[in-house]
Design an enzyme around this catalytic site. Sequence first.
Site, PDB file in Angstrom:
ATOM      1  N   ARG A  15       2.161   1.558  -3.406  1.00 51.24           N
ATOM      2  CA  ARG A  15       0.833   2.077  -3.688  1.00 51.24           C
ATOM      3  C   ARG A  15       0.857   3.607  -3.749  1.00 51.24           C
ATOM      4  NH1 ARG A  15      -2.292  -0.942   1.099  1.00 51.24           N
ATOM      5  NH2 ARG A  15      -0.254  -0.521   2.066  1.00 51.24           N
ATOM      6  N   LYS A  74      -0.556   5.084   3.468  1.00 55.07           N
ATOM      7  CA  LYS A  74      -0.087   4.666   4.785  1.00 55.07           C
ATOM      8  C   LYS A  74       0.066   5.852   5.728  1.00 55.07           C
ATOM      9  CE  LYS A  74       0.724   1.242   6.128  1.00 55.07           C
ATOM     10  NZ  LYS A  74      -0.237   0.365   6.868  1.00 55.07           N
ATOM     11  N   TYR A  93      -4.849   5.681   5.735  1.00 61.70           N
ATOM     12  CA  TYR A  93      -4.799   4.722   6.835  1.00 61.70           C
ATOM     13  C   TYR A  93      -3.923   5.320   7.928  1.00 61.70           C
ATOM     14  CZ  TYR A  93      -6.770   0.914   4.002  1.00 61.70           C
ATOM     15  OH  TYR A  93      -7.594   0.128   3.244  1.00 61.70           O
ATOM     16  N   HIS A  95      -4.137   3.873  11.622  1.00 64.45           N
ATOM     17  CA  HIS A  95      -3.853   2.804  12.593  1.00 64.45           C
ATOM     18  C   HIS A  95      -3.234   3.383  13.868  1.00 64.45           C
ATOM     19  CE1 HIS A  95      -4.917  -0.328   9.738  1.00 64.45           C
ATOM     20  NE2 HIS A  95      -4.124   0.206   8.845  1.00 64.45           N
ATOM     21  N   GLU A 117      -9.510   3.271   8.111  1.00 65.08           N
ATOM     22  CA  GLU A 117      -9.884   2.015   8.777  1.00 65.08           C
ATOM     23  C   GLU A 117     -11.007   2.159   9.794  1.00 65.08           C
ATOM     24  OE1 GLU A 117      -6.607   3.777  11.351  1.00 65.08           O
ATOM     25  OE2 GLU A 117      -6.998   3.573   9.199  1.00 65.08           O
ATOM     26  N   LEU A 239      -9.617  -8.245  14.475  1.00 64.05           N
ATOM     27  CA  LEU A 239      -9.715  -6.795  14.364  1.00 64.05           C
ATOM     28  C   LEU A 239     -10.740  -6.273  15.348  1.00 64.05           C
ATOM     29  CD1 LEU A 239      -9.151  -4.093  12.798  1.00 64.05           C
ATOM     30  CD2 LEU A 239     -11.189  -4.640  11.453  1.00 64.05           C
ATOM     31  N   ASP A 269      -0.657  -4.131  12.123  1.00 67.20           N
ATOM     32  CA  ASP A 269      -0.952  -2.701  12.003  1.00 67.20           C
ATOM     33  C   ASP A 269      -1.626  -2.147  13.249  1.00 67.20           C
ATOM     34  OD1 ASP A 269       0.082  -1.844   9.607  1.00 67.20           O
ATOM     35  OD2 ASP A 269      -1.666  -2.405   8.435  1.00 67.20           O
ATOM     36  N   ARG A 278       6.281  -8.204  15.978  1.00 68.64           N
ATOM     37  CA  ARG A 278       6.661  -6.791  15.894  1.00 68.64           C
ATOM     38  C   ARG A 278       6.703  -6.435  14.411  1.00 68.64           C
ATOM     39  NH1 ARG A 278      11.876  -7.273  14.172  1.00 68.64           N
ATOM     40  NH2 ARG A 278      13.111  -9.036  14.966  1.00 68.64           N
TER      41      ARG A 278
END
Length: 370
Positions: A15, A74, A93, A95, A117, A239, A269, A278
């Site tokens: 991406r 990411k 993102y 995380h 997020e 989530l 994530d 993991r």
Amino acid sequence: MLIGVPKEIKTREYRVGMTPAGVRSLVQHGHKVVVEKSAGEGSGISDEAYVKAGATIVTSAADAWAAQMVVKVKEPLKAEYGFFRKDLILYTYLHLAAEAELTKELVRTGVAGVAYETIELPDHTLPLLKPMSEVAGRMAVQVGASCLEKEHGGKGVLLGGVPGTRRGRVVILGGGVVGKNAATIAVGMGAQVIVLDVRADVMAYLEDVFGGAIETLYSNPDNIERCVEQADLVIGAVLVAGAKAPTLVPRTLLPRMEKGSVVVDVAVDQGGCIETCRPTTHDNPTFEVDGVVHYCVANMPGAVPNTSTWALTNTTMSYAIKLANQGVVAAAKADRALLLGLNTFGGACTYKGVADAHGIEYVAIEKALG
């Protein structure tokens, strides 16, 4: 403002943080965009397309990261930490609840870290997480079905079965965006589907949408235990916005599952909701524990960039324009949803779920902004 779009360096992450349409929008607002050479190739976007939209192509990651605001997909990897600085706005993102080292580095360097997020609307929906959750939910069933094949270590069950045989049993932990989309594909493949959730309104909604095609159950340890033991495919889809995912499937439950069963933890994530999970990569996506195949790729949508890049940037660009037009402080003060996206600012951790996950000091974002 100068906006930079570096090439993603996570394993098989195809991406890119911005499409040519996004470049054109920012340029029309008077901003300058630099894009690292070949950043869009994995998504089928040429450098020429970016140039035509008004961007400048730069030859190194350092040049892209030198911008006032960096737009990514990411979370940064260690190789990118050296680009962090006090006057940088990082929009991607993050995380952070599962990334202690990254969190501490963003705080130490004073980066304004805006996490896709945790941008949250008044109705508690997460508009920038939703498109990738939709992709990941649908992919979870596809990859789970593949992992169930004998040659991939699975028990050799076809989710839809055929006349005269049982259908595969799919258990989905969480009925949100990921869970609903996973159920859509699982039902479409003809599987038996159970969705577990703690929210009565969510279960009622799913029953309305799917009718008798799925079963909903209240998510408690007894129901989880019974369903997981009998499942062919378990999908972790829980989530807690910005915080570490709760552990719903303990290590002790795995030996009671049939050998060759599969778990796909989309929550990886945020630390994962299955204790034995993991993070893995697209190069080595699976591993086994007690004969149960685990698929825990932390960037699942990166495998389908021609869908994911456009789905993501359709939602991220409106906030990118606000950040560029107003600057991070004014934009956050003017838009509560964007304010909630600020996880780090001015050398402080400004998102409570992240601070709690790592046992570090939390500073309310309103106080940090002044």
